[in-house]
Write a protein that holds these residues in place. Structure first.
Motif, PDB file in Angstrom:
ATOM      1  N   ARG A  32       0.824  -1.217   0.000  1.00  0.00           N
ATOM      2  CA  ARG A  32       0.000   0.000   0.000  1.00  0.00           C
ATOM      3  C   ARG A  32       0.857   1.266   0.000  1.00  0.00           C
ATOM      4  NH1 ARG A  32      -5.543  -0.229   2.032  1.00  0.00           N
ATOM      5  NH2 ARG A  32      -5.202   1.854   2.839  1.00  0.00           N
ATOM      6  N   GLU A  34       2.052   2.656   2.720  1.00  0.00           N
ATOM      7  CA  GLU A  34       1.391   3.426   3.770  1.00  0.00           C
ATOM      8  C   GLU A  34       2.105   3.256   5.111  1.00  0.00           C
ATOM      9  OE1 GLU A  34      -3.145   3.628   3.912  1.00  0.00           O
ATOM     10  OE2 GLU A  34      -2.657   2.227   5.504  1.00  0.00           O
ATOM     11  N   PRO A  99      -6.489   0.585  -2.522  1.00  0.00           N
ATOM     12  CA  PRO A  99      -6.025   1.281  -1.327  1.00  0.00           C
ATOM     13  C   PRO A  99      -6.316   2.779  -1.346  1.00  0.00           C
ATOM     14  CG  PRO A  99      -4.325  -0.174  -2.162  1.00  0.00           C
ATOM     15  CD  PRO A  99      -5.407  -0.131  -3.188  1.00  0.00           C
ATOM     16  N   ARG A 169       3.734  -3.613  -6.324  1.00  0.00           N
ATOM     17  CA  ARG A 169       2.597  -2.711  -6.552  1.00  0.00           C
ATOM     18  C   ARG A 169       1.980  -2.836  -7.947  1.00  0.00           C
ATOM     19  NH1 ARG A 169       5.305   2.352  -3.634  1.00  0.00           N
ATOM     20  NH2 ARG A 169       5.219   1.529  -1.526  1.00  0.00           N
ATOM     21  N   TRP A 178      -5.631  -7.812  -4.817  1.00  0.00           N
ATOM     22  CA  TRP A 178      -5.872  -7.470  -3.410  1.00  0.00           C
ATOM     23  C   TRP A 178      -6.818  -8.479  -2.773  1.00  0.00           C
ATOM     24  CZ3 TRP A 178      -3.155  -4.446  -0.433  1.00  0.00           C
ATOM     25  CH2 TRP A 178      -2.371  -3.444  -1.024  1.00  0.00           C
TER      26      TRP A 178
END
Length: 198
Positions: A32, A34, A99, A169, A178
């Motif tokens: 992600r 993140e 995401p 990614r 996902w």
């Protein structure tokens, strides 16, 4: 001394390079993109802290008080089941798996989950505090060198896992990818929850 550090590094690496709830969480955060650095730092720092505690003698305390591990085991199992249900629920809605769709999760929530996955896992105490602590003491005066090597392995692994996940990614540009990842994560966490209790 370099040989002792290498021994600590390889032993620690053998223990942490396995599919588990913490690794699955770090991988997901890495994909992600993140809060990757804080997550990697928390995981590595927690391992270093626990390894140091084991060398300092906490391992004997843990083995003398099995009730602590029992409580941790059931709390950890309950938490893993909650995460497994959440991952399974996400997988049922592939249209919402992008995401970017719901924005990034708050740093506090991400770190709370990371800390819970670390400290509610009784295996982390057995691996770091008890096992690595005991192995370190076999090296006598080099115990802390062994510990430093073990902590370095944790830093190397979580850094590689968290930041290396960025290369995946392009694969996860599709909701279907996902969906598969969340189903795998749900399966891993549910299995770990059951094994903790059983």
């Amino acid at each position: 001394m370099p040989t002792i550090a290498l021994s600590g590094f390889l032993t620690s690496l053998a223990l942490i390079v396995a599919i588990g709830a913490q690794n699955a969480f770090v991988l997901r955060q890495g994909i992600r993109g993140e809060h990757v650095l804080p997550v990697v730092a928390v995981c590595a720092a927690a391992d270093a802290l626990l390894i140091g505690a084991g060398i300092a003698g906490l391992g004997a305390l843990v083995t003398d008080h099995p009730t602590v591990l029992t409580v941790t085991r059931y709390a950890g199992a309950a938490f893993l089941l909650v995460l497994a249900v959440g991952a399974a629920a996400r997988a049922r809605r592939p249209d919402r798996l992008d995401p970017a769709a719901d924005g990034p999760a708050a740093l506090g929530a991400v770190l709370t989950t990371c800390l819970a996955l670390t400290f509610l896992n009784p295996h982390v105490y057995l691996d770091t505090v008890v096992l690595l602590g005991s192995l370190a003491h076999q090296h006598g005066a080099g115990a802390w060198v062994f510990g430093a090597g073990a902590a370095a392995a944790s830093i190397a692994w979580f850094t590689a896992l968290g930041f290396g996940a960025a290369y995946l990614r392009p694969v996860f540009a599709r909701p279907r990818a996902w969906q598969v990842l969340d189903l795998v994560i749900a399966g891993v966490m549910a299995t770990l929850a059951v094994t903790l209790v059983v």
